[in-house]
Design a protein around this motif. Structure first.
Motif, PDB file in Angstrom:
ATOM      1  N   HIS A  15       0.799  -1.230   0.000  1.00 27.50           N
ATOM      2  CA  HIS A  15       0.000   0.000   0.000  1.00 27.50           C
ATOM      3  C   HIS A  15       0.835   1.286   0.000  1.00 27.50           C
ATOM      4  CE1 HIS A  15      -3.964  -1.844   0.414  1.00 27.50           C
ATOM      5  NE2 HIS A  15      -3.430  -2.714   1.261  1.00 27.50           N
ATOM      6  N   ARG A  16       2.153   1.167  -0.037  1.00 21.44           N
ATOM      7  CA  ARG A  16       2.962   2.372   0.117  1.00 21.44           C
ATOM      8  C   ARG A  16       2.723   3.398  -0.989  1.00 21.44           C
ATOM      9  NH1 ARG A  16       9.436   2.588   1.051  1.00 21.44           N
ATOM     10  NH2 ARG A  16       9.550   1.689  -1.044  1.00 21.44           N
ATOM     11  N   ASP A  17       2.695   2.961  -2.207  1.00 19.32           N
ATOM     12  CA  ASP A  17       2.505   3.912  -3.318  1.00 19.32           C
ATOM     13  C   ASP A  17       1.166   4.635  -3.213  1.00 19.32           C
ATOM     14  OD1 ASP A  17       4.982   3.274  -4.293  1.00 19.32           O
ATOM     15  OD2 ASP A  17       4.235   1.849  -5.809  1.00 19.32           O
ATOM     16  N   GLU A  18       0.149   3.887  -2.805  1.00 24.39           N
ATOM     17  CA  GLU A  18      -1.189   4.479  -2.676  1.00 24.39           C
ATOM     18  C   GLU A  18      -1.184   5.581  -1.605  1.00 24.39           C
ATOM     19  OE1 GLU A  18      -3.585   0.915  -2.474  1.00 24.39           O
ATOM     20  OE2 GLU A  18      -5.414   2.114  -2.345  1.00 24.39           O
ATOM     21  N   VAL A  19      -0.543   5.274  -0.473  1.00 18.69           N
ATOM     22  CA  VAL A  19      -0.497   6.269   0.617  1.00 18.69           C
ATOM     23  C   VAL A  19       0.344   7.473   0.192  1.00 18.69           C
ATOM     24  CG1 VAL A  19       0.283   6.706   2.976  1.00 18.69           C
ATOM     25  CG2 VAL A  19      -0.876   4.543   2.422  1.00 18.69           C
ATOM     26  N   ALA A  20       1.476   7.207  -0.469  1.00 21.68           N
ATOM     27  CA  ALA A  20       2.325   8.317  -0.928  1.00 21.68           C
ATOM     28  C   ALA A  20       1.550   9.222  -1.881  1.00 21.68           C
ATOM     29  CB  ALA A  20       3.574   7.764  -1.609  1.00 21.68           C
ATOM     30  N   ALA A  21       0.737   8.622  -2.739  1.00 21.84           N
ATOM     31  CA  ALA A  21      -0.062   9.411  -3.694  1.00 21.84           C
ATOM     32  C   ALA A  21      -1.072  10.292  -2.957  1.00 21.84           C
ATOM     33  CB  ALA A  21      -0.774   8.472  -4.669  1.00 21.84           C
ATOM     34  N   ILE A  22      -1.667   9.770  -1.900  1.00 24.33           N
ATOM     35  CA  ILE A  22      -2.613  10.561  -1.102  1.00 24.33           C
ATOM     36  C   ILE A  22      -1.888  11.761  -0.498  1.00 24.33           C
ATOM     37  CG2 ILE A  22      -3.997  10.574   1.020  1.00 24.33           C
ATOM     38  CD1 ILE A  22      -4.609   7.580   0.407  1.00 24.33           C
ATOM     39  N   LEU A  23      -0.698  11.506   0.063  1.00 29.44           N
ATOM     40  CA  LEU A  23       0.060  12.579   0.721  1.00 29.44           C
ATOM     41  C   LEU A  23       0.481  13.657  -0.281  1.00 29.44           C
ATOM     42  CD1 LEU A  23       2.350  10.415   3.054  1.00 29.44           C
ATOM     43  CD2 LEU A  23       0.332  11.738   3.723  1.00 29.44           C
ATOM     44  N   ALA A  78      -5.975   7.382   4.252  1.00 29.79           N
ATOM     45  CA  ALA A  78      -4.701   6.655   4.360  1.00 29.79           C
ATOM     46  C   ALA A  78      -4.667   5.708   5.561  1.00 29.79           C
ATOM     47  CB  ALA A  78      -3.553   7.650   4.474  1.00 29.79           C
ATOM     48  N   MET A  79      -5.305   6.082   6.650  1.00 29.61           N
ATOM     49  CA  MET A  79      -5.171   5.358   7.916  1.00 29.61           C
ATOM     50  C   MET A  79      -5.363   3.847   7.799  1.00 29.61           C
ATOM     51  SD  MET A  79      -3.986   6.306  10.739  1.00 29.61           S
ATOM     52  CE  MET A  79      -4.298   7.955  11.356  1.00 29.61           C
ATOM     53  N   PRO A  80      -6.376   3.358   7.070  1.00 28.48           N
ATOM     54  CA  PRO A  80      -6.560   1.900   6.991  1.00 28.48           C
ATOM     55  C   PRO A  80      -5.364   1.181   6.345  1.00 28.48           C
ATOM     56  CG  PRO A  80      -8.505   3.067   6.162  1.00 28.48           C
ATOM     57  CD  PRO A  80      -7.433   4.084   6.330  1.00 28.48           C
ATOM     58  N   MET A  81      -4.538   1.934   5.628  1.00 29.13           N
ATOM     59  CA  MET A  81      -3.387   1.319   4.934  1.00 29.13           C
ATOM     60  C   MET A  81      -2.101   1.495   5.743  1.00 29.13           C
ATOM     61  SD  MET A  81      -4.151   2.317   0.971  1.00 29.13           S
ATOM     62  CE  MET A  81      -4.896   3.948   1.157  1.00 29.13           C
ATOM     63  N   LEU A  82      -2.203   2.009   6.957  1.00 26.04           N
ATOM     64  CA  LEU A  82      -1.029   2.229   7.808  1.00 26.04           C
ATOM     65  C   LEU A  82      -1.026   1.232   8.960  1.00 26.04           C
ATOM     66  CD1 LEU A  82      -1.085   6.135   8.034  1.00 26.04           C
ATOM     67  CD2 LEU A  82       0.187   4.686   6.436  1.00 26.04           C
ATOM     68  N   THR A  83       0.170   0.879   9.441  1.00 28.75           N
ATOM     69  CA  THR A  83       0.268  -0.085  10.549  1.00 28.75           C
ATOM     70  C   THR A  83       0.097   0.623  11.891  1.00 28.75           C
ATOM     71  OG1 THR A  83       2.654   0.267  10.805  1.00 28.75           O
ATOM     72  CG2 THR A  83       1.939  -1.438   9.209  1.00 28.75           C
ATOM     73  N   GLY A  84       0.234   1.961  11.905  1.00 28.16           N
ATOM     74  CA  GLY A  84       0.148   2.669  13.189  1.00 28.16           C
ATOM     75  C   GLY A  84       1.510   2.941  13.787  1.00 28.16           C
ATOM     76  N   GLU A  85       2.552   2.518  13.090  1.00 24.36           N
ATOM     77  CA  GLU A  85       3.919   2.788  13.555  1.00 24.36           C
ATOM     78  C   GLU A  85       4.405   4.094  12.925  1.00 24.36           C
ATOM     79  OE1 GLU A  85       4.574  -1.268  12.077  1.00 24.36           O
ATOM     80  OE2 GLU A  85       6.223  -1.296  13.548  1.00 24.36           O
ATOM     81  N   PHE A  86       4.625   5.105  13.790  1.00 24.07           N
ATOM     82  CA  PHE A  86       5.056   6.433  13.348  1.00 24.07           C
ATOM     83  C   PHE A  86       6.301   6.849  14.119  1.00 24.07           C
ATOM     84  CE2 PHE A  86       1.232   7.353  10.980  1.00 24.07           C
ATOM     85  CZ  PHE A  86       0.206   6.691  11.646  1.00 24.07           C
ATOM     86  N   THR A  87       7.140   7.660  13.491  1.00 15.81           N
ATOM     87  CA  THR A  87       8.180   8.371  14.243  1.00 15.81           C
ATOM     88  C   THR A  87       8.018   9.847  13.898  1.00 15.81           C
ATOM     89  OG1 THR A  87       9.871   8.367  12.486  1.00 15.81           O
ATOM     90  CG2 THR A  87       9.817   6.439  13.975  1.00 15.81           C
ATOM     91  N   SER A  88       8.436  10.706  14.806  1.00 13.82           N
ATOM     92  CA  SER A  88       8.335  12.138  14.500  1.00 13.82           C
ATOM     93  C   SER A  88       9.455  12.888  15.210  1.00 13.82           C
ATOM     94  CB  SER A  88       6.989  12.700  14.930  1.00 13.82           C
ATOM     95  OG  SER A  88       6.882  12.656  16.331  1.00 13.82           O
ATOM     96  N   GLN A  89       9.843  13.960  14.582  1.00 15.05           N
ATOM     97  CA  GLN A  89      10.965  14.759  15.080  1.00 15.05           C
ATOM     98  C   GLN A  89      10.640  16.228  14.810  1.00 15.05           C
ATOM     99  OE1 GLN A  89      13.917  13.408  16.424  1.00 15.05           O
ATOM    100  NE2 GLN A  89      14.003  15.562  16.998  1.00 15.05           N
ATOM    101  N   GLU A  90      10.656  17.049  15.834  1.00 15.67           N
ATOM    102  CA  GLU A  90      10.425  18.474  15.626  1.00 15.67           C
ATOM    103  C   GLU A  90      11.778  19.188  15.549  1.00 15.67           C
ATOM    104  OE1 GLU A  90       7.659  19.153  18.997  1.00 15.67           O
ATOM    105  OE2 GLU A  90       6.291  19.867  17.419  1.00 15.67           O
ATOM    106  N   THR A  91      11.869  20.134  14.628  1.00 11.10           N
ATOM    107  CA  THR A  91      13.139  20.858  14.480  1.00 11.10           C
ATOM    108  C   THR A  91      12.876  22.346  14.269  1.00 11.10           C
ATOM    109  OG1 THR A  91      13.226  20.709  12.054  1.00 11.10           O
ATOM    110  CG2 THR A  91      14.126  18.835  13.297  1.00 11.10           C
ATOM    111  N   ARG A  92      13.958  23.123  14.319  1.00  5.95           N
ATOM    112  CA  ARG A  92      13.917  24.523  13.908  1.00  5.95           C
ATOM    113  C   ARG A  92      14.830  24.643  12.694  1.00  5.95           C
ATOM    114  NH1 ARG A  92      15.270  24.888  19.163  1.00  5.95           N
ATOM    115  NH2 ARG A  92      17.188  26.056  18.771  1.00  5.95           N
ATOM    116  N   ILE A  93      14.273  25.056  11.575  1.00 10.59           N
ATOM    117  CA  ILE A  93      15.045  25.079  10.328  1.00 10.59           C
ATOM    118  C   ILE A  93      15.842  26.387  10.259  1.00 10.59           C
ATOM    119  CG2 ILE A  93      14.857  25.125   7.799  1.00 10.59           C
ATOM    120  CD1 ILE A  93      12.398  23.277   8.138  1.00 10.59           C
ATOM    121  N   VAL A  94      17.170  26.251  10.156  1.00 12.41           N
ATOM    122  CA  VAL A  94      18.017  27.449  10.163  1.00 12.41           C
ATOM    123  C   VAL A  94      18.315  27.954   8.759  1.00 12.41           C
ATOM    124  CG1 VAL A  94      19.077  27.054  12.405  1.00 12.41           C
ATOM    125  CG2 VAL A  94      20.104  26.010  10.373  1.00 12.41           C
ATOM    126  N   GLY A  95      18.101  27.127   7.758  1.00 13.05           N
ATOM    127  CA  GLY A  95      18.323  27.613   6.395  1.00 13.05           C
ATOM    128  C   GLY A  95      18.908  26.539   5.508  1.00 13.05           C
TER     129      GLY A  95
END
Lengths: 99, 99
Positions: A15-23, A78-95
């Motif tokens: 399902h990866r391509d399908e989810v990527a297309a949604i995003l 997209a949710m039904p095609m996801l396993t529920g495993e996520f990672t996330s990282q917040e940053t401050r973009i300097v340029g």
């Protein structure tokens, strides 16, 4: 500095391509919500992981975008095609180049 | 599809801003080498980690850029301020906003 968000999600096999297309389909609409970058990428070492790199005017703009009707619809699709495993990282973009 | 590279590096305490400045200062020069995105970001949860999100015409263009004189000089300048702890992720960028 722009607010940065770096996330990954695992899709169910096949399902990866399908989810990527949604995003990617909704990405242009995020510009008006304060998004400067929304890069959707496929992990090169497996066939289930998607990486998203985002840059926003602020954390508030990012968080508010999650309430947009089109964003909620994309997540619901997209949710039904996801396993529920996520990672996330917040940053401050300097340029750099492109941000 | 563009070649994507997602990396992090840990700096020695007190040196993160200096290293980030080195990375951003050279970014414009990468465009001619086939770079479309070179986003330098500070981890929002610590004061030592830098994240870089890159998009290139190809893996070959990315790898070749590491041999550019200005890139080698930047790496030499930054290295003493790094702990040697790196992470890296290769991706294929499918699209979105800004890439």
């Amino acid at each position: 500095m722009l607010y940065g968000y770096l996330g990954s999600m695992r899709t169910k096999p096949g399902h990866r391509d399908e989810v990527a297309a949604i995003l990617t389909s909704g990405a242009d609409g995020l510009k008006a919500a304060g998004c400067h970058l929304y890069a959707v990428a496929l992990d090169a070492t497996d066939d289930v992981t998607i990486w998203v790199t985002e840059a926003w005017d602020s954390k508030e703009a990012h968080d508010a975008s999650l309430q947009l009707p089109e964003t909620r619809a994309a997540i619901a699709q997209a949710m039904p095609m996801l396993t529920g495993e996520f990672t996330s990282q917040e940053t401050r973009i300097v340029g750099g180049l492109g941000v």
